[in-house]
Design a protein around this motif. Structure first.
Motif, short mmCIF file in Angstrom:
data_model
loop_
_atom_site.label_atom_id
_atom_site.label_comp_id
_atom_site.label_asym_id
_atom_site.label_seq_id
_atom_site.Cartn_x
_atom_site.Cartn_y
_atom_site.Cartn_z
N GLN A 73 -9.72 63.74 52.17
CA GLN A 73 -8.51 63.84 51.34
C GLN A 73 -7.83 62.49 51.15
OE1 GLN A 73 -6.28 66.89 53.31
NE2 GLN A 73 -7.35 68.54 52.25
N ALA A 74 -8.03 61.57 52.07
CA ALA A 74 -7.44 60.24 51.96
C ALA A 74 -8.35 59.27 51.20
CB ALA A 74 -7.13 59.68 53.34
N GLY A 75 -9.49 59.78 50.72
CA GLY A 75 -10.42 58.93 49.98
C GLY A 75 -11.34 58.10 50.86
N GLN A 76 -11.39 58.44 52.14
CA GLN A 76 -12.19 57.67 53.09
C GLN A 76 -13.53 58.33 53.35
OE1 GLN A 76 -10.90 54.67 54.49
NE2 GLN A 76 -9.46 55.11 52.85
N VAL A 77 -14.55 57.51 53.53
CA VAL A 77 -15.88 57.97 53.91
C VAL A 77 -16.08 57.58 55.37
CG1 VAL A 77 -18.35 57.63 53.52
CG2 VAL A 77 -16.80 57.75 51.59
N LEU A 78 -16.59 58.50 56.17
CA LEU A 78 -16.81 58.26 57.59
C LEU A 78 -18.21 57.67 57.78
CD1 LEU A 78 -15.32 58.68 60.28
CD2 LEU A 78 -16.42 60.91 60.42
N LEU A 79 -18.31 56.58 58.54
CA LEU A 79 -19.58 55.91 58.81
C LEU A 79 -19.98 56.07 60.27
CD1 LEU A 79 -19.04 52.44 57.07
CD2 LEU A 79 -20.35 54.38 56.21
N SER A 80 -21.28 56.12 60.50
CA SER A 80 -21.83 56.11 61.85
C SER A 80 -22.89 55.02 61.89
CB SER A 80 -22.46 57.46 62.19
OG SER A 80 -23.18 57.37 63.40
N VAL A 81 -22.59 53.95 62.62
CA VAL A 81 -23.51 52.82 62.72
C VAL A 81 -23.79 52.58 64.19
CG1 VAL A 81 -23.84 50.37 62.20
CG2 VAL A 81 -22.49 51.79 60.64
N ALA A 82 -25.07 52.45 64.54
CA ALA A 82 -25.45 52.14 65.92
C ALA A 82 -25.69 50.63 66.01
CB ALA A 82 -26.70 52.91 66.32
N PHE A 83 -24.84 49.94 66.76
CA PHE A 83 -24.96 48.50 66.90
C PHE A 83 -25.88 48.14 68.06
CE2 PHE A 83 -20.74 49.01 64.92
CZ PHE A 83 -20.94 48.24 63.79
N SER A 84 -26.53 47.00 67.94
CA SER A 84 -27.33 46.50 69.06
C SER A 84 -26.37 46.18 70.21
CB SER A 84 -28.08 45.24 68.64
OG SER A 84 -27.16 44.17 68.44
N PRO A 85 -26.88 46.08 71.45
CA PRO A 85 -25.99 45.75 72.57
C PRO A 85 -25.24 44.42 72.36
CG PRO A 85 -28.07 46.58 73.40
CD PRO A 85 -28.24 46.43 71.90
N ALA A 86 -25.92 43.44 71.80
CA ALA A 86 -25.26 42.14 71.57
C ALA A 86 -24.15 42.27 70.52
CB ALA A 86 -26.28 41.11 71.13
#
Length: 158
Positions: A73-86
């Motif tokens: 409703q706020a115009g936002q898209v939710l992201l899921s990103v897996a980052f490397s440990p570094a």
């Protein structure tokens, strides 16, 4: 429980075998070059849907980023990103330096980058239009834009 449409971006095209295995875990629809997939997941909220999809697909596909397909409703898209440990360590360090939670820090960095991109894109467009107006009249330019928009079938360049 609601159903949530998710978009899955891969780091490389999925092989037929990878797609077959992943399709056993979740129903998937692939784009033409199998670098982007869509699925629908039942979950209480979009965050849980993203987590559930990542857990089911981890190790089956070369995952890059998962996102909700439709903005909230706020115009936002939710992201899921897996980052490397570094990368995760660097993000934690930068967030601590700013006195923020890592997730909030990443969200603000992404928002700033998108806003900067939009500003640069608008400035580039204004410059291009100014250049065109030195060679033609405004009415001819508007007519050409109208013809182009009604005859273009592809997606706009980002």
């Amino acid at each position: 429980m609601a159903r949530h449409a998710l978009e899955i971006t891969l780091t490389r095209p999925a092989t037929p075998a990878e797609l077959a295995r992943a399709s056993q875990a979740l129903p998937l629809a692939a784009n033409h070059d199998t670098t982007r997939l869509m699925t629908v997941i039942k979950a209480r909220n979009p965050g849980r849907a993203l987590n559930r999809a990542r857990r089911r697909l981890e190790g089956l596909l070369p995952l890059d980023c998962l996102s909700t397909h439709y903005p909230d409703q706020a115009g936002q898209v939710l992201l899921s990103v897996a980052f490397s440990p570094a990368a995760a360590a660097a993000i934690r360090h930068a967030a601590e330096h700013e006195g923020q939670e890592p997730s909030l820090f990443v969200a603000q960095v992404i928002r700033r980058a998108l806003a900067d991109h939009a500003r640069r894109q608008a400035a580039d467009l204004e410059h291009a239009l100014s250049e065109l107006l030195t060679r033609t009249s405004p009415d001819r330019l508007v007519a050409a834009v109208g013809r182009t928009l009604t005859h273009t079938t592809g997606e706009p360049a980002c």
